[in-house]
Scaffold this motif. Structure first.
Motif, PDB file in Angstrom:
ATOM      1  N   MET A 136       9.138 -37.199  11.247  1.00 45.32           N
ATOM      2  CA  MET A 136       8.588 -36.060  11.975  1.00 45.32           C
ATOM      3  C   MET A 136       9.523 -34.874  11.820  1.00 45.32           C
ATOM      4  SD  MET A 136       7.731 -35.675  16.049  1.00 45.32           S
ATOM      5  CE  MET A 136       6.497 -36.955  15.985  1.00 45.32           C
ATOM      6  N   THR A 137       8.973 -33.743  11.402  1.00 45.18           N
ATOM      7  CA  THR A 137       9.774 -32.544  11.237  1.00 45.18           C
ATOM      8  C   THR A 137       9.643 -31.679  12.471  1.00 45.18           C
ATOM      9  OG1 THR A 137       9.449 -32.567   8.860  1.00 45.18           O
ATOM     10  CG2 THR A 137      10.162 -30.501   9.836  1.00 45.18           C
ATOM     11  N   SER A 138      10.756 -31.431  13.145  1.00 43.12           N
ATOM     12  CA  SER A 138      10.781 -30.544  14.295  1.00 43.12           C
ATOM     13  C   SER A 138      12.087 -29.790  14.248  1.00 43.12           C
ATOM     14  CB  SER A 138      10.666 -31.338  15.600  1.00 43.12           C
ATOM     15  OG  SER A 138      10.628 -30.468  16.709  1.00 43.12           O
ATOM     16  N   ASN A 139      12.031 -28.492  14.501  1.00 47.45           N
ATOM     17  CA  ASN A 139      13.212 -27.688  14.267  1.00 47.45           C
ATOM     18  C   ASN A 139      13.370 -26.605  15.310  1.00 47.45           C
ATOM     19  OD1 ASN A 139      15.486 -26.750  12.918  1.00 47.45           O
ATOM     20  ND2 ASN A 139      14.305 -25.330  11.677  1.00 47.45           N
ATOM     21  N   PHE A 140      14.562 -26.506  15.908  1.00 45.77           N
ATOM     22  CA  PHE A 140      14.926 -25.409  16.789  1.00 45.77           C
ATOM     23  C   PHE A 140      15.831 -24.462  16.029  1.00 45.77           C
ATOM     24  CE2 PHE A 140      14.100 -27.500  21.030  1.00 45.77           C
ATOM     25  CZ  PHE A 140      13.401 -26.436  21.560  1.00 45.77           C
ATOM     26  N   PRO A 150       7.795 -29.864  22.237  1.00 45.84           N
ATOM     27  CA  PRO A 150       6.519 -30.525  21.950  1.00 45.84           C
ATOM     28  C   PRO A 150       6.629 -31.906  21.320  1.00 45.84           C
ATOM     29  CG  PRO A 150       6.413 -28.214  21.337  1.00 45.84           C
ATOM     30  CD  PRO A 150       7.859 -28.528  21.613  1.00 45.84           C
ATOM     31  N   SER A 151       7.830 -32.306  20.886  1.00 46.53           N
ATOM     32  CA  SER A 151       7.981 -33.670  20.384  1.00 46.53           C
ATOM     33  C   SER A 151       8.049 -34.677  21.535  1.00 46.53           C
ATOM     34  CB  SER A 151       9.236 -33.791  19.520  1.00 46.53           C
ATOM     35  OG  SER A 151      10.405 -33.539  20.287  1.00 46.53           O
ATOM     36  N   GLU A 152       8.277 -34.200  22.762  1.00 47.31           N
ATOM     37  CA  GLU A 152       8.276 -35.080  23.930  1.00 47.31           C
ATOM     38  C   GLU A 152       6.836 -35.429  24.284  1.00 47.31           C
ATOM     39  OE1 GLU A 152       9.859 -35.289  28.572  1.00 47.31           O
ATOM     40  OE2 GLU A 152      10.126 -33.459  27.395  1.00 47.31           O
ATOM     41  N   LYS A 153       6.532 -36.703  24.264  1.00 46.61           N
ATOM     42  CA  LYS A 153       5.151 -37.149  24.447  1.00 46.61           C
ATOM     43  C   LYS A 153       4.755 -37.135  25.915  1.00 46.61           C
ATOM     44  CE  LYS A 153       1.963 -40.923  23.349  1.00 46.61           C
ATOM     45  NZ  LYS A 153       1.803 -42.237  22.676  1.00 46.61           N
ATOM     46  N   PHE A 154       3.616 -36.502  26.186  1.00 45.29           N
ATOM     47  CA  PHE A 154       2.986 -36.579  27.493  1.00 45.29           C
ATOM     48  C   PHE A 154       1.587 -37.143  27.314  1.00 45.29           C
ATOM     49  CE2 PHE A 154       6.201 -33.318  28.379  1.00 45.29           C
ATOM     50  CZ  PHE A 154       6.745 -33.841  29.546  1.00 45.29           C
ATOM     51  N   TYR A 175      -2.900 -31.226  24.977  1.00 49.60           N
ATOM     52  CA  TYR A 175      -3.238 -30.745  23.641  1.00 49.60           C
ATOM     53  C   TYR A 175      -2.362 -31.498  22.641  1.00 49.60           C
ATOM     54  CZ  TYR A 175      -5.747 -26.774  25.721  1.00 49.60           C
ATOM     55  OH  TYR A 175      -6.630 -25.982  26.420  1.00 49.60           O
ATOM     56  N   VAL A 176      -3.000 -32.170  21.689  1.00 49.75           N
ATOM     57  CA  VAL A 176      -2.293 -33.002  20.713  1.00 49.75           C
ATOM     58  C   VAL A 176      -2.577 -32.462  19.317  1.00 49.75           C
ATOM     59  CG1 VAL A 176      -1.942 -35.348  19.859  1.00 49.75           C
ATOM     60  CG2 VAL A 176      -2.624 -34.984  22.243  1.00 49.75           C
ATOM     61  N   CYS A 177      -1.526 -32.306  18.497  1.00 55.51           N
ATOM     62  CA  CYS A 177      -1.723 -31.736  17.166  1.00 55.51           C
ATOM     63  C   CYS A 177      -0.648 -32.243  16.208  1.00 55.51           C
ATOM     64  CB  CYS A 177      -1.685 -30.210  17.223  1.00 55.51           C
ATOM     65  SG  CYS A 177      -0.086 -29.536  17.735  1.00 55.51           S
ATOM     66  N   PRO A 178      -0.889 -32.144  14.883  1.00 59.71           N
ATOM     67  CA  PRO A 178       0.121 -32.549  13.905  1.00 59.71           C
ATOM     68  C   PRO A 178       1.079 -31.423  13.519  1.00 59.71           C
ATOM     69  CG  PRO A 178      -1.917 -32.083  12.777  1.00 59.71           C
ATOM     70  CD  PRO A 178      -2.201 -31.909  14.245  1.00 59.71           C
ATOM     71  N   ALA A 179       0.818 -30.198  13.986  1.00 57.81           N
ATOM     72  CA  ALA A 179       1.699 -29.079  13.632  1.00 57.81           C
ATOM     73  C   ALA A 179       1.606 -28.001  14.702  1.00 57.81           C
ATOM     74  CB  ALA A 179       1.319 -28.500  12.268  1.00 57.81           C
ATOM     75  N   TYR A 180       2.756 -27.462  15.083  1.00 63.49           N
ATOM     76  CA  TYR A 180       2.808 -26.399  16.085  1.00 63.49           C
ATOM     77  C   TYR A 180       3.931 -25.438  15.725  1.00 63.49           C
ATOM     78  CZ  TYR A 180       7.247 -27.944  17.848  1.00 63.49           C
ATOM     79  OH  TYR A 180       8.585 -28.238  17.927  1.00 63.49           O
ATOM     80  N   ALA A 181       3.871 -24.246  16.297  1.00 63.05           N
ATOM     81  CA  ALA A 181       4.965 -23.279  16.201  1.00 63.05           C
ATOM     82  C   ALA A 181       4.983 -22.473  17.488  1.00 63.05           C
ATOM     83  CB  ALA A 181       4.785 -22.361  14.997  1.00 63.05           C
ATOM     84  N   LEU A 182       6.168 -22.237  18.023  1.00 63.53           N
ATOM     85  CA  LEU A 182       6.299 -21.357  19.179  1.00 63.53           C
ATOM     86  C   LEU A 182       7.375 -20.319  18.889  1.00 63.53           C
ATOM     87  CD1 LEU A 182       9.038 -22.041  21.096  1.00 63.53           C
ATOM     88  CD2 LEU A 182       7.666 -24.050  21.655  1.00 63.53           C
ATOM     89  N   TYR A 183       7.169 -19.136  19.447  1.00 63.56           N
ATOM     90  CA  TYR A 183       8.084 -18.026  19.181  1.00 63.56           C
ATOM     91  C   TYR A 183       8.257 -17.205  20.446  1.00 63.56           C
ATOM     92  CZ  TYR A 183      10.220 -14.024  16.827  1.00 63.56           C
ATOM     93  OH  TYR A 183      11.089 -13.030  16.432  1.00 63.56           O
ATOM     94  N   LEU A 184       9.507 -16.860  20.748  1.00 67.01           N
ATOM     95  CA  LEU A 184       9.858 -16.000  21.872  1.00 67.01           C
ATOM     96  C   LEU A 184      10.595 -14.795  21.311  1.00 67.01           C
ATOM     97  CD1 LEU A 184       9.787 -15.845  25.002  1.00 67.01           C
ATOM     98  CD2 LEU A 184      12.035 -16.934  24.998  1.00 67.01           C
ATOM     99  N   ALA A 241       1.882 -34.699   9.224  1.00 66.80           N
ATOM    100  CA  ALA A 241       0.468 -35.046   9.100  1.00 66.80           C
ATOM    101  C   ALA A 241       0.154 -36.415   9.680  1.00 66.80           C
ATOM    102  CB  ALA A 241       0.048 -34.991   7.631  1.00 66.80           C
ATOM    103  N   ASN A 242       1.168 -37.264   9.844  1.00 66.26           N
ATOM    104  CA  ASN A 242       0.943 -38.628  10.317  1.00 66.26           C
ATOM    105  C   ASN A 242       1.478 -38.872  11.720  1.00 66.26           C
ATOM    106  OD1 ASN A 242      -0.184 -39.505   7.759  1.00 66.26           O
ATOM    107  ND2 ASN A 242       1.903 -39.370   6.960  1.00 66.26           N
ATOM    108  N   SER A 243       1.777 -37.805  12.440  1.00 65.68           N
ATOM    109  CA  SER A 243       2.309 -37.968  13.782  1.00 65.68           C
ATOM    110  C   SER A 243       1.700 -36.917  14.698  1.00 65.68           C
ATOM    111  CB  SER A 243       3.836 -37.870  13.760  1.00 65.68           C
ATOM    112  OG  SER A 243       4.369 -38.283  14.994  1.00 65.68           O
ATOM    113  N   SER A 244       2.223 -36.804  15.914  1.00 64.89           N
ATOM    114  CA  SER A 244       1.627 -35.908  16.904  1.00 64.89           C
ATOM    115  C   SER A 244       2.693 -35.143  17.669  1.00 64.89           C
ATOM    116  CB  SER A 244       0.773 -36.705  17.903  1.00 64.89           C
ATOM    117  OG  SER A 244      -0.306 -37.352  17.257  1.00 64.89           O
TER     118      SER A 244
END
Length: 285
Positions: free
Chosen positions: A1-5, A35-39, A161-170, A218-221
């Motif tokens: 899973m790719t997640s980046n701060f 968003p990688s923290e599952k709820f 809301y569940v998705c395979p890709a997200y982006a947030l910006y401040l 693509a294979n995760s949430s």
């Protein structure tokens, strides 16, 4: 899973609170800062006043006391929706070509793209690709839940809301322009494959001067956005968050309503105005 701060500035805990507040004002939904923290639908707990993050203490479907009732109302998963983009009013969407960066990507590669112009006020952006909504059925909340100690003073996640890709910006209060694209790639990184056959994804961004956080697999949430409700009397808060299409109840009627921020108005740095206080005292159980 790719997640980046990426933290080019503002490494303060108030950053999460400011982002959550801005997205709530736009959507009445609760942003998940990580968003990688599952709820899951039915999680219950509380929101942290300092950070805005939701802390889970249990789940209605797993709790030994309320579980037998909750199991009658299984979570429902909606259809996949191509994209979701929420941005504050000071983030104006402009042509992607104005950025002059993402145009080099072939049309077949680009799954989602956009370019936004922010002004000097702090702004927020949340994007999701191919999300689905998982929901606790409304009928569950018609049950008498007032006798369950596990829910007293708690809030419940009713939609995820569940998705395979997200982006947030401040944004960074800098009259900035932010360009963003989600690109489909093959395992070897060879471009030009069709969007329908992509095996991996990655975000491409330019002109990042604010706080940018993203993930794709693509294979995760990922779980970027939540709907959280609590019991209170209608009209007991300064800022109500009514749901479209929900019947208007007489003021003072107890019911389940979207939570609102437990803080007063925030300044541009995410600090609370000491002259204002949120009233959290009027809950019914």
């Amino acid at each position: 899973m790719t997640s980046n701060f990426k933290f080019p500035f503002w490494p303060r805990k108030q950053s999460s609170r400011k982002f959550i507040d801005l997205i709530w004002r736009t959507t009445t939904r609760w942003a998940n800062w990580d968003p990688s923290e599952k709820f899951q639908p039915g999680d219950f707990g509380y929101t942290d006043h300092e950070t805005g993050r939701f802390h889970r203490t249990g789940n209605i479907y797993l709790d030994p006391h309320i579980g037998p009732i909750a199991q009658r109302y299984k979570p429902q998963k909606g259809e996949v929706v191509e994209k979701y983009i929420a941005n504050t009013g000071n983030a104006v969407a402009i042509s992607i070509s104005a950025g002059g960066h993402v145009d080099a990507l072939s049309a077949a590669e680009v799954l989602l793209q956009g370019c936004w112009k922010f002004n000097r006020a702090r702004g927020a952006l949340l994007a999701m690709y191919k999300y689905s909504l998982v929901t606790v059925p409304d009928e569950f909340f018609n049950e008498d839940l007032s006798s369950f100690e596990c829910l007293k003073g708690k809030q419940i996640v009713t939609q995820v809301y569940v998705c395979p890709a997200y982006a947030l910006y401040l944004s960074n209060k800098n009259n900035e322009t932010f360009s963003l694209a989600l690109r489909a790639t093959s395992p070897t990184g060879v471009p030009g494959i069709s969007a329908g056959s992509h095996l991996s994804m990655n975000w491409v961004s330019h002109d990042v001067s604010g706080l940018f956080h993203h993930g794709s697999n693509a294979n995760s949430s990922f779980y970027p956005l939540l709907v959280i409700k609590e019991v209170r009397r209608l009209g007991s808060r300064r800022r109500e968050a009514p749901e479209p299409g929900v019947p208007v109840l007489p003021e003072g009627t107890p019911g389940w309503f979207n939570i609102e921020p437990p803080w007063g108005d925030l300044d541009e740095e995410g600090d609370e105005d000491s002259r204002q206080y949120a009233d959290d005292s009027d809950t019914d159980f």
